[in-house]
Motif scaffolding. Structure first.
Motif, PDB file in Angstrom:
ATOM      1  N   GLN A  39      96.071 -51.167 -69.810  1.00  0.00           N
ATOM      2  CA  GLN A  39      97.029 -52.249 -69.589  1.00  0.00           C
ATOM      3  C   GLN A  39      98.266 -51.986 -70.428  1.00  0.00           C
ATOM      4  OE1 GLN A  39      95.094 -55.920 -70.606  1.00  0.00           O
ATOM      5  NE2 GLN A  39      93.228 -55.362 -69.541  1.00  0.00           N
ATOM      6  N   GLU A  40      99.392 -52.529 -69.984  1.00  0.00           N
ATOM      7  CA  GLU A  40     100.631 -52.371 -70.731  1.00  0.00           C
ATOM      8  C   GLU A  40     101.288 -53.723 -70.918  1.00  0.00           C
ATOM      9  OE1 GLU A  40     104.938 -50.013 -70.409  1.00  0.00           O
ATOM     10  OE2 GLU A  40     103.567 -50.003 -68.708  1.00  0.00           O
ATOM     11  N   ASN A  41     101.820 -53.945 -72.120  1.00  0.00           N
ATOM     12  CA  ASN A  41     102.663 -55.101 -72.376  1.00  0.00           C
ATOM     13  C   ASN A  41     103.926 -54.617 -73.083  1.00  0.00           C
ATOM     14  OD1 ASN A  41     102.094 -54.919 -75.194  1.00  0.00           O
ATOM     15  ND2 ASN A  41     100.248 -56.155 -74.916  1.00  0.00           N
ATOM     16  N   LYS A  42     104.756 -55.523 -73.557  1.00  0.00           N
ATOM     17  CA  LYS A  42     106.027 -55.128 -74.170  1.00  0.00           C
ATOM     18  C   LYS A  42     105.849 -54.295 -75.430  1.00  0.00           C
ATOM     19  CE  LYS A  42     108.563 -59.120 -72.524  1.00  0.00           C
ATOM     20  NZ  LYS A  42     109.282 -60.341 -72.898  1.00  0.00           N
ATOM     21  N   GLN A  46      97.121 -50.879 -73.946  1.00  0.00           N
ATOM     22  CA  GLN A  46      95.777 -51.244 -74.380  1.00  0.00           C
ATOM     23  C   GLN A  46      94.778 -50.469 -73.532  1.00  0.00           C
ATOM     24  OE1 GLN A  46      94.972 -53.628 -76.812  1.00  0.00           O
ATOM     25  NE2 GLN A  46      92.841 -53.049 -76.596  1.00  0.00           N
ATOM     26  N   LEU A  47      93.932 -49.655 -74.165  1.00  0.00           N
ATOM     27  CA  LEU A  47      92.866 -48.935 -73.480  1.00  0.00           C
ATOM     28  C   LEU A  47      91.546 -49.614 -73.803  1.00  0.00           C
ATOM     29  CD1 LEU A  47      95.090 -46.640 -73.628  1.00  0.00           C
ATOM     30  CD2 LEU A  47      93.192 -45.072 -73.691  1.00  0.00           C
ATOM     31  N   ASP A  48      90.780 -49.941 -72.785  1.00  0.00           N
ATOM     32  CA  ASP A  48      89.449 -50.503 -72.963  1.00  0.00           C
ATOM     33  C   ASP A  48      88.456 -49.526 -72.353  1.00  0.00           C
ATOM     34  OD1 ASP A  48      90.492 -52.803 -74.123  1.00  0.00           O
ATOM     35  OD2 ASP A  48      90.607 -53.867 -72.217  1.00  0.00           O
ATOM     36  N   LYS A 113      89.128 -50.834 -82.213  1.00  0.00           N
ATOM     37  CA  LYS A 113      87.984 -51.628 -82.649  1.00  0.00           C
ATOM     38  C   LYS A 113      86.926 -51.586 -81.557  1.00  0.00           C
ATOM     39  CE  LYS A 113      89.409 -56.209 -81.071  1.00  0.00           C
ATOM     40  NZ  LYS A 113      89.574 -57.593 -81.431  1.00  0.00           N
ATOM     41  N   TYR A 114      85.679 -51.719 -81.970  1.00  0.00           N
ATOM     42  CA  TYR A 114      84.554 -51.669 -81.041  1.00  0.00           C
ATOM     43  C   TYR A 114      83.837 -53.000 -81.108  1.00  0.00           C
ATOM     44  CZ  TYR A 114      80.292 -50.009 -78.748  1.00  0.00           C
ATOM     45  OH  TYR A 114      79.237 -49.841 -77.902  1.00  0.00           O
ATOM     46  N   THR A 122      94.567 -49.691 -79.215  1.00  0.00           N
ATOM     47  CA  THR A 122      95.945 -50.125 -79.050  1.00  0.00           C
ATOM     48  C   THR A 122      96.872 -48.959 -79.362  1.00  0.00           C
ATOM     49  OG1 THR A 122      95.338 -52.374 -79.691  1.00  0.00           O
ATOM     50  CG2 THR A 122      97.679 -51.808 -79.778  1.00  0.00           C
ATOM     51  N   LEU A 123      97.692 -48.610 -78.389  1.00  0.00           N
ATOM     52  CA  LEU A 123      98.677 -47.543 -78.535  1.00  0.00           C
ATOM     53  C   LEU A 123     100.056 -48.207 -78.584  1.00  0.00           C
ATOM     54  CD1 LEU A 123      97.210 -45.263 -75.752  1.00  0.00           C
ATOM     55  CD2 LEU A 123      96.979 -44.892 -78.186  1.00  0.00           C
TER      56      LEU A 123
END
Length: 139
Positions: A39-42, A46-48, A113-114, A122-123
């Protein structure tokens, strides 16, 4: 299901079609690659990564030459003897996922985090360098 008739002029085209369909029909599960949602935000990507049954210390995350790698190496431990096992379907296998990072990612501030079988990574995006506007006079 529809039957598709193909005209094969030689064995090479037949073999290419067969092996191409075999390669395309492998699911990520068969290739032992855990699924990832991105997912991408501003502020960040986010990689899950779905990896139930592991511990946070099991994962190895690294950044090297623009590649971000997530891996898990299965360590064979002495098995506990169960008196009478009828069926065993639980298993863990080693895996490795690699993603290319572009210049927008701040690799120094990647965090992870797991929780509940999901590795959340989070990138963060880099701050955009804004060049101040300047008027140039013509001489």
């Amino acid at each position: 299901m529809t039957l598709v008739k193909r005209n094969y002029n030689n064995w090479n085209s037949l073999l290419e079609d067969f092996w191409g369909s075999v390669a395309n029909n492998h699911s990520e599960k068969e290739l032992n690659v855990p699924p990832v949602n991105i997912q991408e935000n501003k502020e960040a990507f986010q990689l899950d990564l779905a990896a139930p049954g592991l511990q946070k210390q099991d994962f190895k995350l690294s950044v090297n030459e623009g590649l971000f790698t997530i891996s898990f190496e299965k360590v064979n431990s002495p098995e506990t003897k169960v008196e009478k096992m009828h069926r065993q379907e639980f298993s863990t296998q080693s895996f490795k996922r690699t993603f290319t990072l572009d210049e927008k990612i701040d690799a120094e501030n990647i965090s992870a985090k797991y929780e509940n079988g999901i590795l959340q990574i989070t990138l963060p995006k880099k701050e955009e360098v804004k060049v101040p506007s300047k008027e140039i006079s013509v001489l």
